[in-house]
Write a protein that holds these residues in place. Structure first.
Motif, short mmCIF file in Angstrom:
data_model
loop_
_atom_site.label_atom_id
_atom_site.label_comp_id
_atom_site.label_asym_id
_atom_site.label_seq_id
_atom_site.Cartn_x
_atom_site.Cartn_y
_atom_site.Cartn_z
N THR B 162 0.87 -1.17 0.00
CA THR B 162 0.00 0.00 0.00
C THR B 162 0.91 1.22 0.00
OG1 THR B 162 -0.13 0.46 2.38
CG2 THR B 162 -1.54 -1.32 1.54
N PRO B 163 0.35 2.42 -0.13
CA PRO B 163 1.22 3.61 -0.16
C PRO B 163 2.07 3.78 1.10
CG PRO B 163 -0.98 4.15 -0.94
CD PRO B 163 -1.06 2.76 -0.41
N ASP B 164 1.63 3.16 2.19
CA ASP B 164 2.33 3.38 3.46
C ASP B 164 2.81 2.09 4.09
OD1 ASP B 164 -0.28 5.61 3.58
OD2 ASP B 164 1.80 6.32 3.64
N GLY B 165 3.08 1.12 3.27
CA GLY B 165 3.60 -0.14 3.79
C GLY B 165 2.70 -1.31 3.44
N LYS B 166 2.88 -2.38 4.18
CA LYS B 166 2.15 -3.61 3.87
C LYS B 166 0.68 -3.50 4.25
CE LYS B 166 3.46 -7.42 6.08
NZ LYS B 166 4.35 -8.53 6.46
N GLY B 167 -0.17 -4.12 3.48
CA GLY B 167 -1.59 -4.18 3.77
C GLY B 167 -2.14 -5.53 3.41
N VAL B 168 -3.45 -5.60 3.24
CA VAL B 168 -4.11 -6.88 2.96
C VAL B 168 -5.02 -6.73 1.75
CG1 VAL B 168 -5.69 -8.64 3.85
CG2 VAL B 168 -4.05 -7.56 5.39
N HIS B 169 -4.96 -7.69 0.90
CA HIS B 169 -5.80 -7.73 -0.30
C HIS B 169 -6.73 -8.93 -0.15
CE1 HIS B 169 -5.93 -7.50 -4.98
NE2 HIS B 169 -6.94 -8.22 -4.56
N MET B 170 -8.03 -8.69 -0.20
CA MET B 170 -8.99 -9.77 -0.03
C MET B 170 -9.96 -9.81 -1.21
SD MET B 170 -10.21 -9.07 3.86
CE MET B 170 -10.06 -7.28 3.72
N VAL B 171 -10.48 -10.98 -1.45
CA VAL B 171 -11.63 -11.12 -2.35
C VAL B 171 -12.76 -11.69 -1.51
CG1 VAL B 171 -12.57 -12.23 -4.40
CG2 VAL B 171 -10.18 -11.49 -4.37
N LEU B 172 -13.84 -10.95 -1.43
CA LEU B 172 -14.99 -11.42 -0.66
C LEU B 172 -15.96 -12.16 -1.57
CD1 LEU B 172 -15.82 -8.21 1.45
CD2 LEU B 172 -14.17 -10.03 1.93
N ASN B 173 -16.42 -13.29 -1.10
CA ASN B 173 -17.42 -14.06 -1.87
C ASN B 173 -18.81 -13.59 -1.43
OD1 ASN B 173 -15.38 -15.59 -3.09
ND2 ASN B 173 -15.35 -17.07 -1.41
N THR B 174 -19.32 -12.59 -2.11
CA THR B 174 -20.62 -12.03 -1.74
C THR B 174 -21.71 -12.61 -2.64
OG1 THR B 174 -20.70 -10.16 -3.26
CG2 THR B 174 -19.37 -9.89 -1.27
N VAL B 175 -22.96 -12.34 -2.27
CA VAL B 175 -24.07 -12.85 -3.10
C VAL B 175 -24.08 -12.17 -4.46
CG1 VAL B 175 -25.50 -13.55 -1.17
CG2 VAL B 175 -25.66 -11.21 -2.02
N GLN B 176 -23.43 -11.00 -4.53
CA GLN B 176 -23.34 -10.28 -5.80
C GLN B 176 -22.10 -10.70 -6.59
OE1 GLN B 176 -25.66 -8.39 -6.93
NE2 GLN B 176 -26.94 -8.37 -5.09
N MET B 184 -5.67 -0.94 4.16
CA MET B 184 -4.45 -0.13 4.23
C MET B 184 -4.28 0.33 5.67
SD MET B 184 -5.32 2.01 0.74
CE MET B 184 -7.09 2.09 1.07
N PRO B 185 -3.49 -0.37 6.45
CA PRO B 185 -3.45 -0.09 7.89
C PRO B 185 -2.89 1.28 8.27
CG PRO B 185 -1.86 -1.79 7.29
CD PRO B 185 -2.68 -1.52 6.08
N GLU B 186 -2.10 1.87 7.41
CA GLU B 186 -1.46 3.14 7.78
C GLU B 186 -1.88 4.32 6.90
OE1 GLU B 186 0.33 1.12 10.77
OE2 GLU B 186 0.40 3.28 10.45
#
Lengths: 175, 240
Positions: B162-176, B184-186
């Motif tokens: 992320t622009p300010d360090g490490k973050g998390v990338h997720m894919v959510l399995n939604t009904v859509q 982006m934690p920072e």
């Protein structure tokens, strides 16, 4: 051990012996972690199906690479995105290296990625897979002397790049 | 016939580790040949190190497991069993195969678009269902946790820059359908800002700790996920 268990054991040994080299080779030709894993998966799945046809244990690595290269050409070559993982890889072990060594590794990796495929691929086969010039010539369907010329030029280009980028440390001792 | 120096250097450039007897004899013939050989060996060590990319720790196990998979159409094959998918991605992220975060985006908006373009569809295509523990494990890195409303629908999860360090990338399995969420934690964002680019839209969410971007196609109603994401990523209790 029954035949199915024996077959699985043989396959497990192939995974143990050659999986890492195949993954690294796939990473260098794909430049993309997800595609490299897919490529290795497809290679081993095909190897599993054809395992009984493999008679010469000395030819295993070469056989697996042949499968991988065919799979790449057939299925993955058009999928390789511009963005590459190898170009930007930050390696865990780099944190153990001195800053100059880290810079050197990065420069070399960038230099390797910038080599034309006709120089990069024989170099990958030699350094990553440990193939002889004869084996490389067989895979690439060119003469041994052509392989040696391409390997020489690949190394010369990498040395030039290191020198031009002014990487410090012991690089100056290479020239 | 002995090699001259030019022939020797060419051999060094092509097969520096050759055990050819003539080559070895040439090497031993003079200090000049020996010095050239040492330099070539030094370069070879550096090349070997550069080529030696990290390999997933359980690669051999996962390959062995392929033989156990039921036969299915190639396009439906998965790299490894579902239960291992998240741990693999965590392992790869932890081993350092991360996107270089020093690209210097001019804005969060630029980062979101750039990141999604490079990694969004590819990550969605991996499919999967992450375990609750794997999700919490990643979030705990940043001293936050994911409420079940979010954790239970995480498909793919991995670290990302992320622009300010490490973050998390997720894919959510939604009904859509699959929706991307980047944590982006920072990084601070303009809360509820909506971006539209290519054929997707994104909404930015300012969180109690950090921020997030929810990205999906225009018919997925990602604004409806705002509350879910906003209320589900919370500081770990000992940090509140």
């Amino acid at each position: 051990m029954n035949s199915e268990a024996s077959r699985q054991a043989r396959f497990n040994q192939l995974a143990e012996d050659y999986g890492a080299d195949l993954y690294r080779y796939a990473m260098w030709i794909c430049g993309n972690d997800a595609l490299a894993k897919d490529l290795v998966q497809e290679t081993y799945l095909r190897a599993w199906k054809a395992l009984d046809k493999l008679k010469d244990s000395k030819a295993v690595k070469s056989w697996l690479i042949t499968i991988l290269r065919r799979e790449y050409a057939r299925t993955f070559e058009r999928k390789v995105p511009r963005f590459t993982d190898v170009d930007n890889v930050v390696v865990a072990e780099e944190t153990e290296l001195e800053p100059d060594d880290r810079a050197e590794v990065r420069m070399l990796r960038q230099g390797i990625m910038k080599l034309a495929p006709k120089y990069r691929e024989p170099l990958m086969m030699q350094v990553v897979l440990g193939f002889s010039c004869e084996e490389i010539a067989q895979h690439l369907e060119i003469s041994k002397s052509a392989v040696m010329t391409q390997l020489f030029r690949a190394r010369e280009q990498l040395k030039t790049r290191l020198q031009k980028d002014g990487v410090t440390g012991n690089v100056h001792e290479l020239f | 016939m002995s090699m001259n120096f030019s022939e020797f250097k060419k051999k060094l450039g092509a097969e520096p580790l050759s055990d050819d007897p003539e080559f070895r004899a040439a090497r031993e013939s003079s200090p000049e040949f020996e010095a050239a050989a040492r330099k070539a060996e030094a370069l070879e060590e550096k090349l070997a190190r550069a080529f030696r990319l990290p390999v997933p720790d359980d690669l051999a196990e996962r390959i062995s497991a392929l033989a156990q998979q039921p036969a299915e159409a190639p396009e439906r094959r998965r790299w490894l069993p579902m239960a291992l998918a998240a741990s693999l991605l965590v392992a790869v992220g932890a081993a350092g195969l991360v996107w270089n975060s020093n690209r210097g985006w001019d804005s969060v908006e630029e980062y979101v678009m750039d990141h999604y373009r490079h990694d969004g569809p590819r990550t969605i295509s991996r499919n999967g269902q992450s375990g609750f523990d794997e999700v919490q494990s990643l979030f705990a890195t940043f001293d936050v946790e994911a409420a079940p409303a979010l954790a239970d629908i995480v498909g793919v999860i991995k670290y990302c820059p992320t622009p300010d360090g490490k973050g998390v990338h997720m894919v959510l399995n939604t009904v859509q359908g699959p929706v991307t969420v980047i944590y982006m934690p920072e990084t601070s964002v303009q809360d509820r800002e909506v971006l539209a680019f290519d054929d997707v839209e994104a909404v930015l969410v300012e969180l109690e700790h950090g921020s997030a971007a929810i990205i999906g196609t225009r018919n997925q109603g990602i604004l409806e996920l705002y509350a879910t994401v906003h209320d589900a990523i919370l500081p770990l209790p000992d940090r509140s």
